[in-house]
Each structure stands twice: as C-alpha cells, then as structure tokens.
Design a protein around this motif. Sequence first.
Motif, short mmCIF file in Angstrom:
data_model
loop_
_atom_site.label_atom_id
_atom_site.label_comp_id
_atom_site.label_asym_id
_atom_site.label_seq_id
_atom_site.Cartn_x
_atom_site.Cartn_y
_atom_site.Cartn_z
N PRO A 129 0.79 -1.24 0.00
CA PRO A 129 0.00 0.00 0.00
C PRO A 129 0.81 1.28 0.00
CG PRO A 129 -0.02 -1.02 2.18
CD PRO A 129 0.60 -2.01 1.25
N GLY A 130 2.08 1.22 0.42
CA GLY A 130 2.89 2.43 0.49
C GLY A 130 3.54 2.83 -0.82
N VAL A 131 3.33 2.07 -1.88
CA VAL A 131 3.85 2.46 -3.21
C VAL A 131 3.16 3.75 -3.62
CG1 VAL A 131 3.96 1.83 -5.64
CG2 VAL A 131 4.33 0.09 -3.88
N ARG A 132 3.93 4.74 -4.04
CA ARG A 132 3.35 6.01 -4.48
C ARG A 132 2.80 5.88 -5.90
NH1 ARG A 132 4.51 10.29 -1.06
NH2 ARG A 132 6.13 9.86 0.49
N LEU A 133 1.72 6.56 -6.15
CA LEU A 133 1.07 6.49 -7.45
C LEU A 133 2.03 6.83 -8.58
CD1 LEU A 133 -1.46 6.27 -9.25
CD2 LEU A 133 -1.90 8.68 -8.74
N CYS A 134 2.83 7.90 -8.41
CA CYS A 134 3.74 8.31 -9.48
C CYS A 134 4.75 7.22 -9.80
CB CYS A 134 4.46 9.60 -9.10
SG CYS A 134 5.28 9.57 -7.49
N ASP A 135 5.21 6.51 -8.77
CA ASP A 135 6.19 5.44 -8.99
C ASP A 135 5.56 4.24 -9.69
OD1 ASP A 135 8.16 6.96 -7.74
OD2 ASP A 135 7.67 6.16 -5.75
N LEU A 136 4.33 3.91 -9.32
CA LEU A 136 3.66 2.79 -9.97
C LEU A 136 3.38 3.12 -11.44
CD1 LEU A 136 2.30 0.01 -9.82
CD2 LEU A 136 0.16 1.20 -9.29
N ILE A 137 2.91 4.32 -11.72
CA ILE A 137 2.61 4.71 -13.10
C ILE A 137 3.87 4.58 -13.97
CG2 ILE A 137 2.07 6.69 -14.57
CD1 ILE A 137 0.07 7.57 -12.42
N ASP A 138 4.99 5.08 -13.45
CA ASP A 138 6.24 5.02 -14.22
C ASP A 138 6.71 3.58 -14.42
OD1 ASP A 138 6.26 7.75 -14.37
OD2 ASP A 138 7.75 8.05 -12.79
N ASP A 139 6.62 2.77 -13.38
CA ASP A 139 7.08 1.39 -13.46
C ASP A 139 6.23 0.58 -14.43
OD1 ASP A 139 9.19 -0.30 -11.97
OD2 ASP A 139 7.43 -1.60 -11.94
N VAL A 140 4.93 0.78 -14.36
CA VAL A 140 4.01 0.08 -15.27
C VAL A 140 4.29 0.50 -16.72
CG1 VAL A 140 1.60 -0.10 -15.98
CG2 VAL A 140 2.21 -0.33 -13.56
N ALA A 141 4.49 1.81 -16.93
CA ALA A 141 4.75 2.31 -18.29
C ALA A 141 6.04 1.74 -18.86
CB ALA A 141 4.80 3.83 -18.28
N ALA A 142 7.04 1.57 -18.01
CA ALA A 142 8.32 1.01 -18.46
C ALA A 142 8.17 -0.42 -18.97
CB ALA A 142 9.35 1.07 -17.33
N LYS A 143 7.09 -1.07 -18.55
CA LYS A 143 6.83 -2.44 -19.00
C LYS A 143 5.83 -2.46 -20.14
CE LYS A 143 8.23 -4.53 -14.67
NZ LYS A 143 9.09 -3.36 -14.34
N GLY A 144 5.54 -1.30 -20.71
CA GLY A 144 4.66 -1.23 -21.87
C GLY A 144 3.19 -1.37 -21.55
N LEU A 145 2.83 -1.17 -20.28
CA LEU A 145 1.44 -1.32 -19.85
C LEU A 145 0.92 0.01 -19.31
CD1 LEU A 145 1.83 -4.81 -18.16
CD2 LEU A 145 0.76 -4.32 -20.36
N PHE A 146 -0.33 0.01 -18.82
CA PHE A 146 -0.99 1.25 -18.43
C PHE A 146 -1.85 1.01 -17.20
CE2 PHE A 146 -4.40 4.53 -19.67
CZ PHE A 146 -3.64 5.61 -19.24
N TYR A 147 -1.66 1.88 -16.18
CA TYR A 147 -2.54 1.89 -15.01
C TYR A 147 -3.35 3.18 -15.09
CZ TYR A 147 -4.18 2.00 -10.19
OH TYR A 147 -4.99 2.05 -9.06
N PRO A 148 -4.64 3.10 -15.44
CA PRO A 148 -5.39 4.31 -15.79
C PRO A 148 -5.73 5.28 -14.66
CG PRO A 148 -6.30 2.38 -16.89
CD PRO A 148 -5.33 1.87 -15.85
N PRO A 149 -6.06 4.86 -13.43
CA PRO A 149 -6.46 5.86 -12.44
C PRO A 149 -5.41 6.97 -12.29
CG PRO A 149 -6.97 3.67 -11.64
CD PRO A 149 -6.19 3.49 -12.90
N ASP A 150 -5.92 8.23 -12.23
CA ASP A 150 -5.01 9.37 -12.31
C ASP A 150 -5.42 10.49 -11.35
OD1 ASP A 150 -2.90 10.89 -13.39
OD2 ASP A 150 -4.26 11.90 -14.77
N PRO A 151 -5.48 10.20 -10.04
CA PRO A 151 -5.76 11.28 -9.08
C PRO A 151 -4.73 12.40 -9.20
CG PRO A 151 -5.89 9.13 -8.03
CD PRO A 151 -5.32 8.90 -9.39
N GLY A 152 -5.16 13.61 -8.87
CA GLY A 152 -4.30 14.77 -9.05
C GLY A 152 -3.03 14.74 -8.22
N GLU A 153 -3.10 14.18 -7.01
CA GLU A 153 -1.93 14.13 -6.14
C GLU A 153 -1.13 12.87 -6.46
OE1 GLU A 153 0.91 14.73 -4.59
OE2 GLU A 153 -0.32 16.31 -3.67
#
Length: 484
Positions: A129-153
């Motif tokens: 649960p402590g993974v930050r959204l920005c880090d997950l988005i970047d890590d997923v993108a590096a694997k050619g995939l997409f995590y769509p939820p995009d809260p402002g913070e």
Amino acid sequence: KLLNEKERKEESAMSQYEKVTPELIQALQAAVPGRVSVDGDINDDFSHDEMPIYGSHAPAAVCLPASTEEVAAIMALCSEHDIPVTVRGAGTGLVGGCVPLHGGVVLCTMRMDKILEYDKDNLTVRVQPGVRLCDLIDDVAAKGLFYPPDPGEKTGSIGGNVVTNAGGMRAVKYGTTRDYVLAATVVLPSGEVMELGRAVTKTSSGYSLLHLVIGSEGTLAIVTEITLKLIARPEASTSFILPFADIDAAIASVPGIKLAGLDPQSIEFMERDIVVDAEEHTGNHVFPAEVDGQEATAYILITLDGTDVDEIFQRAEKLAEIADEAGAFDVLVIDQPSEREAVWQVRDALLTVIEHEAELLDEMDVVVPVNRIAEFLGYVYGVGAERGIRIRSFGHAGDGNLHVYCAGNGIDEDEFRAKAAEIMKLAYEKCDELGGLVSGEHGIGHAKKEYLRESVGETAYGLMAGIKQVFDPKGILNPGKVCS
C-alpha cells in the motif's frame, strides 16, 4: 464551563479507549523493531493531513510496519488493550481522514512500498500500500502497460487511493480506482488476516467484502497488499484547449462532447483567474487570455487517446465542429510532448496555488450531474459573495466532480470558520437538490460526516454504522471517521 454537543460526543468517545502504557510501547517495539516513535520523537506531520483547518491531534505512538505480519501484530496488541488506531499513508488527504482524533497509535504504511509482482499474461500487478502512485505509473509504463487511475496528487499512496476510491482526471473514460482492484490482503481490527477477492476479472460469489473495504477510509480493515488490473497502453494521445467567454458556455459544451462518440480520456474545466495563478507558479504560459480579440475567461481541457495519431485527429475534427457550435473561440491542439507537459503542469498546480495563496481554506469535492455543473457553481459563487468569502473552483467536467474552495485572507479564523460553515451547508443542500453526492473522490473523513448523514438519510447511515460494527466491534480502527 459547559461543553457543547460536539465536545461532549468527543469526550464520550475518548472514554471508551485505554491509554497507551509503557508496557504496550515495549510490546509494539518488539513487534516492529526500530520503527516505533513516541513522545517528542513523533514528527508533527503524523498529527494532521493536507487540510489544516480540519485539526491536528497528536498520537501517543507511531508505528511503521513493513509487512502484513507486523500490521497484524500491531492490531492484535491494540485490540487486546482497547487502543484506537489511525491508519495513514502519504497523508495527502483533504478531509481529516488520517487525523488521530483520539490519540492512540498511528499506523503508517509508507514503509510497505514494494511492487511485488507482475503477471503480464493476466495483466495484473501486486503491490504494497505504500507504493506512491507516481512510482507505480512510471514502473508500469516502463513495462509497456498502463494503469489508468489518475488522481491529481501523484505522490499519494496506492493504499490511500484504494481506501478513498480515488478518481482523478481519466475517470470519465477509464473509471476510478475501484475498477482496477481485483484482490487485497487486509488485516482486521482484531489482527486477523484475510484475503479478499481474487486475480480474476468477474465474480458473482456472495457479498463483495473487497468492495466494502475499497472506499472505507481505513475504518473497516487495513489494506496490506493489493492486486491491480492493468491494460494495454494507448499508442497515442493528444490534448486540446477550448477557450470560452465564460464558465457557463464552457460547461454547456460538455454533454455534446460526451454524446459525440469521441471517447475522451479526460475533460477538465478551469477559470482564467486560477489558470493565471497556476501559470505564474509553474512558469508555463500556455492558456490564451485572448483569441481574435475576444477575452477567454474559462477553458475546457480535453485529452483524446487511441491507437494512432491519425485516428485521434479524425475524432478531433468532430470535436472542432462541436466546440464551434458550443461557442468555443478556438480548438488549440497540444500535440508536442513538451507543450502537453506544460499544459498539464498548469492543471496539476491548481490546488497548490490555492493552498499557497489562502491563509485559511475549506473545501468540498461534490459530484453533480454534468448538466448541472454551471448551476451549482453559480449558486456557490453567489452565497460566497454574500458572505464576503472568495470561492475558487476547478474540476472534472466529464464526470461532474467539482473541487470548490472557500479561501480566506485577512479574516479572523473564527469568523472564517463560521462563514465557511454556512456556505458549506447551503452548498451541500444545493448539491443534494441537484441529485449530487457529498464526495466524488476525497472521501468523508471526519470533516464531512454530518453532510454525509444528511445526504444519505438515517436508514442508509445506520446501515453503514452497522457494517462498521460488524468489522470493528470495539470501534478501535480510525474512530470518528465516515460513520463512527
């Protein structure tokens, strides 16, 4: 001195809990070696969230577990000794959800920050649960995939996103966090560990305990692992700025855009005054103040994504026709990566500039039907003007989720609180009248409890309290929030 009703309730609630003793501290230190803080060693950040007006309360101890087992051990101890526990992630909330109203123990999950496993065949990722959204988005993108939820913070934690069912700008096309949670490991207030859901995409297997926990704001269970659904990454995306003469015209364009089959990734609205402040803050002057001699005072910001640029621009031609009919002065294409980054930096800075400029701040994130956005905003601006309080707003035009702020400068805090409370009461009543809801994505915390109760009614509120009682019979987990 006589206590008012609120103070009496708080005093009564406090009396049901035991104090954190030196013996309990020793036991917690044994369960979480080297990661328990007490007394003067506790950072003040653990006493509040990002909205200071909702209060600051110091805990007796802060624990930073690194595993499900450590969370379970902490909860077993606190349950045995009737100690209130407030769960906290990155602390970016805006409704007092992680404020330890009754002291006790703050359990912070930010040490649980590992991306544990990808399953590319089944398009899932398992995280703590402590993974930050920005880090997950970047890590997923590096694997050619997409995590769509995009809260402002973007620095918020995934655990916090899950327990508030965070939405964000892409919700109009892709849905909210809830739509991407397949399974979770949770710890109950008793310390018992449960596995909820499975890494499958459909179920009709009894009551969904998983979906009760999602959005429960840490009042039912503590989420310690999450399995999230991923999707294929869109090959291309382009943003468009539509400048308008006023906010009414801007908002009036949205239903037509949604009905045209354009499948927009996001549709945001913002007014010129706040855009100017955000441009100064970021140094990105990208929104036109004037178009062909006409002053733009409001904007719609749209992103289309798809398989390729040609396909997007076919839809963009239709967008241009709708925008022209709706009175937009132009459709500005933002297709270069540097331009797109600059535009979205301005959008992401809107809350930051409001926070920086206001000495006192209160907020709401109501959600109303899309075709009633302009009516609601006009009403709130009116009641704000009557009370001499500046109203600032922006939000998600595509799904009707509005971020509205009462901002005070050069005003006594008690006077501001009283006036903001009047505005909030009237605004939530208007929201209810228009068929809206109290919160679209920030949650209820302790700041919006009474508004929730008035909105949903006593029967529904009582059912929520009953669910809380089943999960947490001692009432120790995040007390004073949502319906407790």
